[in-house]
Design a protein around this motif. Structure first.
Motif: not given
Length: 181
Positions: A88, A91, A94, A98-99, A101, A160-163
């Motif tokens: 991952s 924080r 992101l 997303e932070q 989430m 979904r997302g970038k983490a």
């Protein structure tokens, strides 16, 4: 796998009627406390054969030293060996939503007794792996993973997302070409 997680997975396989191939080896290890090399050796690991290690769902829960100790060993495997693992991003890398989430998920896993501890940007990870004797073969984001593995689905499933990311890294050939102490 952590011993408790591995026991659960074996139970789920059995209850689903799935019989692992005879060549599969299940090696329970606590990456923070156990010697991976000793556990692999006890399970009959052949260090002279190129190996692919699937190490999914582990890295975010490790300390930096637990990660490094494992990767140092994997880097010493026979030339041609690879490790596939997820990680991952931190924080601060992101977008704001997303932070939030990640904050929510982090709180839930911490309450379950397994807090997230380790994060990398792709650049930090590549530098860390190089220092440990591995080279990045692929570092895949969710867009690439969705296009590669979920394209053409009719149910709308996508990542979904970038983490979350998945990395494939290869052992850089050593002069000995085998696992060293």
């Amino acid at each position: 796998d952590h011993p408790a997680t591995q026991a659960w997975k074996k139970k789920m396989l059995a209850s689903a009627g799935i019989v692992p191939p005879e060549s599969a080896r299940f090696v329970a290890v606590d990456f923070e406390k156990d010697s991976l090399r000793a556990r692999l050796k006890a399970a009959g690991f052949d260090e002279h054969v190129p190996t692919v290690t699937a190490w999914l769902g582990v890295v975010p829960y490790l300390t930096a030293e637990g990660f490094r100790a494992t990767m140092r060993l994997l880097a010493r495997f026979k030339a041609g060996s690879e490790v596939v693992f997820d990680y991952s991003q931190p924080r601060e890398a992101l977008p704001p939503v997303e932070q939030l989430m990640l904050d929510s998920l982090s709180a839930r896993v911490a309450m379950a007794g397994e807090p997230f501890q380790l994060f990398f940007t792709p650049e930090q990870l590549a530098e860390e792996l190089e220092w440990l004797g591995l080279r990045v073969v692929e570092d895949l984001n969710t867009t690439t993973l969705t296009a590669r593995y979920l394209a053409g689905r009719t149910d709308g499933l996508l990542l979904r997302g970038k983490a979350g990311r998945i990395c494939v890294a290869a052992a850089v050939e050593s002069s000995a070409g085998e696992v060293r102490d």
